[in-house]
Design a protein around this motif. Sequence first.
Motif, PDB file in Angstrom:
ATOM      1  N   LEU A 154       0.814  -1.223   0.000  1.00 45.74           N
ATOM      2  CA  LEU A 154       0.000   0.000   0.000  1.00 45.74           C
ATOM      3  C   LEU A 154       0.844   1.269   0.000  1.00 45.74           C
ATOM      4  CD1 LEU A 154      -2.594  -1.018   2.771  1.00 45.74           C
ATOM      5  CD2 LEU A 154      -2.700  -1.494   0.305  1.00 45.74           C
ATOM      6  N   LEU A 155       2.161   1.141   0.116  1.00 45.01           N
ATOM      7  CA  LEU A 155       3.001   2.311   0.362  1.00 45.01           C
ATOM      8  C   LEU A 155       2.872   3.394  -0.709  1.00 45.01           C
ATOM      9  CD1 LEU A 155       6.286   0.703   1.780  1.00 45.01           C
ATOM     10  CD2 LEU A 155       4.579   2.048   3.016  1.00 45.01           C
ATOM     11  N   ASN A 156       2.638   3.031  -1.949  1.00 42.78           N
ATOM     12  CA  ASN A 156       2.554   4.026  -3.020  1.00 42.78           C
ATOM     13  C   ASN A 156       1.122   4.420  -3.369  1.00 42.78           C
ATOM     14  OD1 ASN A 156       5.387   4.250  -3.467  1.00 42.78           O
ATOM     15  ND2 ASN A 156       5.335   2.277  -4.541  1.00 42.78           N
ATOM     16  N   ARG A 157       0.182   3.979  -2.554  1.00 43.81           N
ATOM     17  CA  ARG A 157      -1.224   4.292  -2.828  1.00 43.81           C
ATOM     18  C   ARG A 157      -1.686   5.509  -2.040  1.00 43.81           C
ATOM     19  NH1 ARG A 157      -4.555  -1.256  -2.496  1.00 43.81           N
ATOM     20  NH2 ARG A 157      -6.241   0.200  -2.954  1.00 43.81           N
ATOM     21  N   HIS A 158      -2.674   6.215  -2.584  1.00 41.22           N
ATOM     22  CA  HIS A 158      -3.268   7.361  -1.897  1.00 41.22           C
ATOM     23  C   HIS A 158      -4.201   6.827  -0.806  1.00 41.22           C
ATOM     24  CE1 HIS A 158      -5.719  10.941  -1.149  1.00 41.22           C
ATOM     25  NE2 HIS A 158      -4.731  11.637  -1.706  1.00 41.22           N
ATOM     26  N   LEU A 162      -7.888   3.287   0.024  1.00 40.01           N
ATOM     27  CA  LEU A 162      -7.809   2.172   0.959  1.00 40.01           C
ATOM     28  C   LEU A 162      -9.155   1.879   1.600  1.00 40.01           C
ATOM     29  CD1 LEU A 162      -4.519   3.203   2.822  1.00 40.01           C
ATOM     30  CD2 LEU A 162      -4.764   1.954   0.667  1.00 40.01           C
ATOM     31  N   SER A 163      -9.321   0.636   2.038  1.00 40.78           N
ATOM     32  CA  SER A 163     -10.501   0.256   2.814  1.00 40.78           C
ATOM     33  C   SER A 163     -10.357   0.793   4.234  1.00 40.78           C
ATOM     34  CB  SER A 163     -10.641  -1.267   2.855  1.00 40.78           C
ATOM     35  OG  SER A 163      -9.588  -1.832   3.632  1.00 40.78           O
ATOM     36  N   GLU A 194     -16.653  -6.044  10.900  1.00 39.44           N
ATOM     37  CA  GLU A 194     -16.313  -7.117  11.832  1.00 39.44           C
ATOM     38  C   GLU A 194     -14.956  -7.745  11.518  1.00 39.44           C
ATOM     39  OE1 GLU A 194     -16.534  -9.580  15.075  1.00 39.44           O
ATOM     40  OE2 GLU A 194     -17.762  -7.843  14.560  1.00 39.44           O
ATOM     41  N   GLY A 195     -14.703  -8.002  10.231  1.00 39.44           N
ATOM     42  CA  GLY A 195     -13.440  -8.619   9.847  1.00 39.44           C
ATOM     43  C   GLY A 195     -12.249  -7.743  10.193  1.00 39.44           C
ATOM     44  N   ALA A 196     -12.371  -6.432   9.930  1.00 39.00           N
ATOM     45  CA  ALA A 196     -11.263  -5.510  10.219  1.00 39.00           C
ATOM     46  C   ALA A 196     -11.058  -5.358  11.718  1.00 39.00           C
ATOM     47  CB  ALA A 196     -11.546  -4.153   9.576  1.00 39.00           C
TER      48      ALA A 196
END
Length: 296
Positions: A154-158, A162-163, A194-196
């Motif tokens: 995820l490092l290069n994502r804005h 993200l979820s 719940e999953g997170a």
Amino acid sequence: MDRNGLGRRKGTAEVMDAPGIVDSQTALVLRDVSFSYTREQENIRSVSFSVPKGQWVSIAGSNGSGKSTLARLFNGLLMPGGGSVVTAGLELAPPNLAAIRRSVGMVFQNPDNQFVGSTVEEDMAFGLEGLCMSREEMREKIDRYAGKLGIQPLLNRHPSELSGGQKQRVALASVLAMEPEILVLDEASSMLDEGARVELTAILRNMHREGRYTMLSITHDAEEILASERVLALRDGNIIADLPPKELFADEELLSLCCLEAPFGLRLAQELRRQGVPADISGGPGDLEEFLWSFR
């Protein structure tokens, strides 16, 4: 439970008598701390407790009980109107605020409010730049804590891509990269599915096992409370109980005051026992599955 006596076990909420002197194994001490937003209402009322280094404490209570206000007194986001706060061995006072805030990392309810970078990597670097680290140190810490929280892809994502669970992982990684002694999670799981939430609780369990962090969770999540060592129950700005999580979940009156419900595994065990079926379910991870598989 003795409400006037705050329902405390002996020694759990004791504070040192000598002002300004804190044992080297104590992370946080509050002595008769009070705070008010307005003159009409006292939001925190003569609260006293101490937290040993390495302990995981949950702070529970109904909405408006003062949980988030109390958390903001730990590192000087709010200053007490009365009493004293000692964090990481330093009295909460203007000359010590910078050092205290380096010692306390806070993860808030909405991770969007903590993002400042255009990518996850930039966001993690922001706090490290404030600590005047070299580029090599920053690179090492970003890589290490991105790996620890599983966010390398995820490092290069804005952050907007993200979820909710990913955002909270990033917010936690950004705080941990600054290597605080004390970690405060203010309703950090409340906006997650719940999953997170299960994922976040597992991460916190692993961090606690390391023994490196003193952790304080302001939370309504029963599983997160059960995973901690100790619960401080707040009502109307007062601590009404200081006890182990299992004792909290066995006290229906206290659960009602805190607007909490016991985890499903514990509720199932209680109902089975009422029906005459032996059920040894502590509520810990895997206990319910192990119990159900025993019937195969």
